[in-house]
Design a protein around this motif. Structure first.
Motif, PDB file in Angstrom:
ATOM      1  N   TYR A   1      51.739 -76.781  17.722  1.00 49.38           N
ATOM      2  CA  TYR A   1      53.067 -76.214  17.970  1.00 49.38           C
ATOM      3  C   TYR A   1      53.264 -75.013  17.062  1.00 49.38           C
ATOM      4  N   GLU A   2      53.560 -73.873  17.653  1.00 45.71           N
ATOM      5  CA  GLU A   2      53.708 -72.631  16.876  1.00 45.71           C
ATOM      6  C   GLU A   2      55.096 -72.041  17.115  1.00 45.71           C
ATOM      7  N   ALA A   3      55.774 -71.721  16.015  1.00 40.09           N
ATOM      8  CA  ALA A   3      57.143 -71.184  16.123  1.00 40.09           C
ATOM      9  C   ALA A   3      57.159 -69.789  16.746  1.00 40.09           C
TER      10      ALA A   3
ATOM     11  N   PRO B   1      59.436 -73.807  17.544  1.00 41.96           N
ATOM     12  CA  PRO B   1      59.646 -74.174  16.147  1.00 41.96           C
ATOM     13  C   PRO B   1      60.014 -75.653  16.034  1.00 41.96           C
ATOM     14  N   ILE B   2      59.323 -76.371  15.197  1.00 34.18           N
ATOM     15  CA  ILE B   2      59.625 -77.793  14.994  1.00 34.18           C
ATOM     16  C   ILE B   2      60.649 -77.892  13.864  1.00 34.18           C
ATOM     17  N   GLU B   3      61.708 -78.620  14.129  1.00 30.04           N
ATOM     18  CA  GLU B   3      62.753 -78.718  13.097  1.00 30.04           C
ATOM     19  C   GLU B   3      62.761 -80.052  12.380  1.00 30.04           C
TER      20      GLU B   3
ATOM     21  N   HIS C   1      47.305 -72.015   0.794  1.00 34.18           N
ATOM     22  CA  HIS C   1      45.956 -71.425   0.808  1.00 34.18           C
ATOM     23  C   HIS C   1      45.893 -70.099   0.045  1.00 34.18           C
ATOM     24  N   GLY C   2      47.028 -69.619  -0.432  1.00 32.04           N
ATOM     25  CA  GLY C   2      47.067 -68.455  -1.311  1.00 32.04           C
ATOM     26  C   GLY C   2      46.375 -67.258  -0.696  1.00 32.04           C
ATOM     27  N   SER C   3      45.543 -66.580  -1.478  1.00 25.47           N
ATOM     28  CA  SER C   3      44.875 -65.359  -1.025  1.00 25.47           C
ATOM     29  C   SER C   3      43.462 -65.629  -0.523  1.00 25.47           C
TER      30      SER C   3
ATOM     31  N   GLY D   1      40.218 -59.431   6.922  1.00 25.24           N
ATOM     32  CA  GLY D   1      40.331 -60.110   5.623  1.00 25.24           C
ATOM     33  C   GLY D   1      38.950 -60.389   5.070  1.00 25.24           C
ATOM     34  N   LEU D   2      38.844 -60.384   3.742  1.00 24.80           N
ATOM     35  CA  LEU D   2      37.559 -60.702   3.106  1.00 24.80           C
ATOM     36  C   LEU D   2      37.451 -62.201   2.918  1.00 24.80           C
ATOM     37  N   TYR D   3      36.287 -62.761   3.206  1.00 27.03           N
ATOM     38  CA  TYR D   3      36.105 -64.191   2.907  1.00 27.03           C
ATOM     39  C   TYR D   3      35.438 -64.298   1.535  1.00 27.03           C
TER      40      TYR D   3
ATOM     41  N   GLY E   1      42.707 -54.933  -6.138  1.00 32.04           N
ATOM     42  CA  GLY E   1      42.928 -55.007  -4.691  1.00 32.04           C
ATOM     43  C   GLY E   1      41.571 -55.113  -4.022  1.00 32.04           C
ATOM     44  N   TYR E   2      41.481 -54.697  -2.761  1.00 31.12           N
ATOM     45  CA  TYR E   2      40.179 -54.652  -2.115  1.00 31.12           C
ATOM     46  C   TYR E   2      40.143 -53.554  -1.060  1.00 31.12           C
ATOM     47  N   LEU E   3      38.931 -53.083  -0.807  1.00 31.03           N
ATOM     48  CA  LEU E   3      38.704 -52.033   0.187  1.00 31.03           C
ATOM     49  C   LEU E   3      37.527 -52.472   1.048  1.00 31.03           C
TER      50      LEU E   3
ATOM     51  N   ALA F   1      50.875 -65.253   7.812  1.00 33.64           N
ATOM     52  CA  ALA F   1      49.892 -64.588   6.946  1.00 33.64           C
ATOM     53  C   ALA F   1      48.535 -64.417   7.642  1.00 33.64           C
ATOM     54  N   SER F   2      48.247 -65.263   8.621  1.00 35.35           N
ATOM     55  CA  SER F   2      46.928 -65.222   9.282  1.00 35.35           C
ATOM     56  C   SER F   2      46.792 -64.099  10.301  1.00 35.35           C
ATOM     57  N   GLY F   3      47.816 -63.292  10.460  1.00 39.11           N
ATOM     58  CA  GLY F   3      47.775 -62.270  11.513  1.00 39.11           C
ATOM     59  C   GLY F   3      47.189 -60.937  11.088  1.00 39.11           C
TER      60      GLY F   3
HETATM   61  C1  LIG Z   1      48.687 -59.307   2.624  1.00 37.66           C
HETATM   62  C2  LIG Z   1      47.756 -60.478   2.659  1.00 37.66           C
HETATM   63  C3  LIG Z   1      46.391 -60.271   2.562  1.00 37.66           C
HETATM   64  C4  LIG Z   1      45.507 -61.359   2.590  1.00 37.66           C
HETATM   65  N1  LIG Z   1      44.160 -61.136   2.512  1.00 37.66           N
HETATM   66  C5  LIG Z   1      43.312 -62.197   2.562  1.00 37.66           C
HETATM   67  C6  LIG Z   1      41.908 -61.994   2.520  1.00 37.66           C
HETATM   68  O1  LIG Z   1      41.408 -60.860   2.454  1.00 37.66           O
HETATM   69  N2  LIG Z   1      41.110 -63.101   2.537  1.00 37.66           N
HETATM   70  C7  LIG Z   1      41.613 -64.384   2.620  1.00 37.66           C
HETATM   71  O2  LIG Z   1      40.838 -65.347   2.640  1.00 37.66           O
HETATM   72  N3  LIG Z   1      42.945 -64.584   2.670  1.00 37.66           N
HETATM   73  C8  LIG Z   1      43.789 -63.529   2.639  1.00 37.66           C
HETATM   74  N4  LIG Z   1      45.132 -63.741   2.684  1.00 37.66           N
HETATM   75  C9  LIG Z   1      45.615 -65.125   2.702  1.00 37.66           C
HETATM   76  C10 LIG Z   1      45.555 -65.761   4.086  1.00 37.66           C
HETATM   77  O3  LIG Z   1      46.049 -64.851   5.036  1.00 37.66           O
HETATM   78  C11 LIG Z   1      46.381 -67.056   4.059  1.00 37.66           C
HETATM   79  O4  LIG Z   1      45.925 -67.889   3.034  1.00 37.66           O
HETATM   80  C12 LIG Z   1      46.298 -67.795   5.377  1.00 37.66           C
HETATM   81  O5  LIG Z   1      46.618 -66.945   6.438  1.00 37.66           O
HETATM   82  C13 LIG Z   1      47.222 -69.010   5.369  1.00 37.66           C
HETATM   83  O6  LIG Z   1      47.136 -69.629   6.627  1.00 37.66           O
HETATM   84  P1  LIG Z   1      48.178 -70.746   7.026  1.00 37.66           P
HETATM   85  O7  LIG Z   1      47.791 -71.208   8.376  1.00 37.66           O
HETATM   86  O8  LIG Z   1      48.286 -71.750   5.927  1.00 37.66           O
HETATM   87  O9  LIG Z   1      49.605 -70.017   7.056  1.00 37.66           O
HETATM   88  P2  LIG Z   1      50.190 -68.972   8.117  1.00 37.66           P
HETATM   89  O10 LIG Z   1      49.191 -68.018   8.599  1.00 37.66           O
HETATM   90  O11 LIG Z   1      51.424 -68.405   7.513  1.00 37.66           O
HETATM   91  O12 LIG Z   1      50.543 -69.879   9.370  1.00 37.66           O
HETATM   92  C14 LIG Z   1      51.649 -70.726   9.419  1.00 37.66           C
HETATM   93  C15 LIG Z   1      52.146 -70.730  10.859  1.00 37.66           C
HETATM   94  O13 LIG Z   1      53.130 -71.742  10.994  1.00 37.66           O
HETATM   95  C16 LIG Z   1      54.144 -71.252  11.841  1.00 37.66           C
HETATM   96  N5  LIG Z   1      55.352 -72.030  11.566  1.00 37.66           N
HETATM   97  C17 LIG Z   1      56.160 -71.953  10.473  1.00 37.66           C
HETATM   98  N6  LIG Z   1      57.164 -72.858  10.576  1.00 37.66           N
HETATM   99  C18 LIG Z   1      56.963 -73.521  11.751  1.00 37.66           C
HETATM  100  C19 LIG Z   1      57.668 -74.575  12.404  1.00 37.66           C
HETATM  101  N7  LIG Z   1      58.755 -75.137  11.870  1.00 37.66           N
HETATM  102  N8  LIG Z   1      57.214 -75.010  13.623  1.00 37.66           N
HETATM  103  C20 LIG Z   1      56.096 -74.456  14.174  1.00 37.66           C
HETATM  104  N9  LIG Z   1      55.404 -73.443  13.581  1.00 37.66           N
HETATM  105  C21 LIG Z   1      55.825 -73.000  12.384  1.00 37.66           C
HETATM  106  C22 LIG Z   1      54.249 -69.776  11.482  1.00 37.66           C
HETATM  107  O14 LIG Z   1      54.865 -69.049  12.528  1.00 37.66           O
HETATM  108  C23 LIG Z   1      52.795 -69.404  11.245  1.00 37.66           C
HETATM  109  O15 LIG Z   1      52.172 -68.910  12.412  1.00 37.66           O
HETATM  110  C24 LIG Z   1      46.024 -62.676   2.688  1.00 37.66           C
HETATM  111  C25 LIG Z   1      47.402 -62.875   2.802  1.00 37.66           C
HETATM  112  C26 LIG Z   1      48.272 -61.782   2.793  1.00 37.66           C
HETATM  113  C27 LIG Z   1      49.744 -62.038   2.941  1.00 37.66           C
END
Ligand SMILES: Cc1cc2nc3c(=O)[nH]c(=O)nc-3n(C[C@H](O)[C@H](O)[C@H](O)COP(=O)(O)OP(=O)(O)OC[C@H]3O[C@@H](n4cnc5c(N)ncnc54)[C@H](O)[C@@H]3O)c2cc1C
Length: 344
Positions: free
Chosen positions: A29-31, A162-164, A301-303, A45-47, A218-220, A39-41
């Motif tokens: 389920y995706e909001a 969106p799940i509430e 999952h941070g950076s 990104g570098l692994y 940062g990174y390039l 953040a995953s969009g």
């Molecule tokens: C600027 C930037 C650069 C980065 N660069 C790197 C990189 O180079 N290498 C790397 O490994 N990582 C990088 N990261 C980190 C990485 O992007 C994140 O750690 C990762 O995307 C986290 O994934 P996630 O699925 O936990 O969260 P998200 O990608 O945030 O996914 C959460 C999803 O849940 C959905 N959601 C939220 N609430 C609800 C709800 N109530 N019901 C249903 N859906 C909901 C959201 O819409 C979203 O799609 C970067 C992050 C940023 C911000």
């Protein structure tokens, strides 16, 4: 078993993929109106593993995750995988000390991690590098947005959903993989939002020579079709995704400090801002949610989410299906929500 995954970012999509491979039919389920809405969009990104000076549970986690990712990326066609190698430049004394200890204590085969001099780094990079570096020859980049799509082929999912609350969900097991929004369901967790912005710039004649990824403050990434991705700003406790023009300049400035001259003439084309989630000790939170016996979490999952979401998915799949665990007990404990419990 009915498994509902809340969130269609890397954490949720990777888990759905792993469960599907194990014969389950999870539902995501995706909001947002598309997958990888948070953040995953990002375009690219570098692994990278999150380096630490010592070889503890966190190093074991990222080492296993790196190996797993390299094996998994090979199975996908359209994720823009570019294993160009990555140089982590030792541009401060503190970083030099830490990365040297990483190489010694992590003790990877030298084909996969070793130190290089500034001359060797320059040769590898194709541009002048003033510092020695830790080199990951099989490091590189992927497109996180495309990786989510690849994970989700053949998976049932609902967008704009969106799940509430969790009570109404018809499932035996629920997984919270919704980034910073995990706090809406489990407010007690020490999850911190961290806003970040990446910038895409048009390459110059000089920067087009770059042959591998470079990490500094940062990174390039090397240019693809004449465009580099420059990352990323890091603003703890800021939770909006509005574009900030100054962030593009900050990304360029960090490059200028690490590799002076390479920033000259780079023209900003576009940018993307989003919000990461991190935990108090910057290690992901993966395991059973506190006070629930059928709700799991993959968050913070941070950076480093490209690697940690995939490793976390394998661990959660083992937990959900009661299989032998793919990680040792000390790593599982370090990832669990229990680590935040106050000792009496
Ligand atoms: C600027 C930037 C650069 C980065 N660069 C790197 C990189 O180079 N290498 C790397 O490994 N990582 C990088 N990261 C980190 C990485 O992007 C994140 O750690 C990762 O995307 C986290 O994934 P996630 O699925 O936990 O969260 P998200 O990608 O945030 O996914 C959460 C999803 O849940 C959905 N959601 C939220 N609430 C609800 C709800 N109530 N019901 C249903 N859906 C909901 C959201 O819409 C979203 O799609 C970067 C992050 C940023 C911000």
């Amino acid at each position: 078993m009915k498994i509902a995954i809340i969130g269609g970012g890397l954490a949720g999509c990777a888990l759905a993929w792993v469960l599907h491979q194990l014969g389950q039919e999870p539902v995501v389920y995706e909001a947002g109106s598309e997958l990888a809405n948070g953040a995953s969009g990002n375009f690219s990104g570098l692994y990278n593993p999150r380096f630490s000076a010592l070889r503890g549970p966190d190093a074991d986690f990222y080492s296993a995750a790196y190996a797993l990712a390299l094996r998994s990326f090979k199975t996908f066609d359209d994720i823009d995988w570019c294993p160009t190698g990555v140089l982590h430049v030792m541009d401060t004394e503190k970083k030099e000390k830490r990365l040297k200890r990483t190489v010694t204590n992590w003790d990877w085969a030298s084909d996969h991690m070793h130190l290089v001099s500034s001359e060797e780094a320059t040769k590898i990079a194709g541009v002048d590098i003033e510092y020695g570096a830790l080199y990951l020859p099989d490091g590189g980049s992927i497109a996180p947005r495309k990786l989510c799509a690849a994970y989700m082929q053949n998976i049932e999912h609902y967008l704009n959903t969106p799940i509430e609350n969790l009570e109404g969900i018809d499932a035996d097991v629920i997984v919270l993989a919704c980034g910073p929004a995990v706090l809406e369901f489990v407010p007690s967790l020490p999850i911190i939002p961290v806003r970040g912005q990446i910038t895409q710039v048009k390459s110059t004649q000089k920067s087009a020579n770059l042959k591998c990824g470079i990490c500094y403050e940062g990174y390039l990434m090397p240019a693809q079709n004449g465009v580099h991705t420059l990352g990323a700003t890091f603003q703890p406790s800021v939770d909006h995704s509005n574009i900030i023009k100054q962030d593009d300049q900050d990304n360029i400035q960090k490059l200028a400090e690490a590799i002076p001259g390479l920033e000259v003439g780079l023209e900003v084309l576009t940018q993307r801002a989003s919000v990461r989630a991190t935990s108090r000790n910057r290690f992901p939170i993966i395991g059973l949610a506190p006070e629930w016996d059928n709700v799991y979490i993959s968050a913070a999952h941070g950076s480093y989410g490209i690697l940690s979401s995939l490793m976390g998915a394998h661990l959660l799949a083992d937990m959900i299906m009661d299989r032998p665990r793919c990680l040792p007990a000390d790593v599982i404990a370090a990832l669990s929500t229990q680590r935040f419990k106050k000792r009496s």
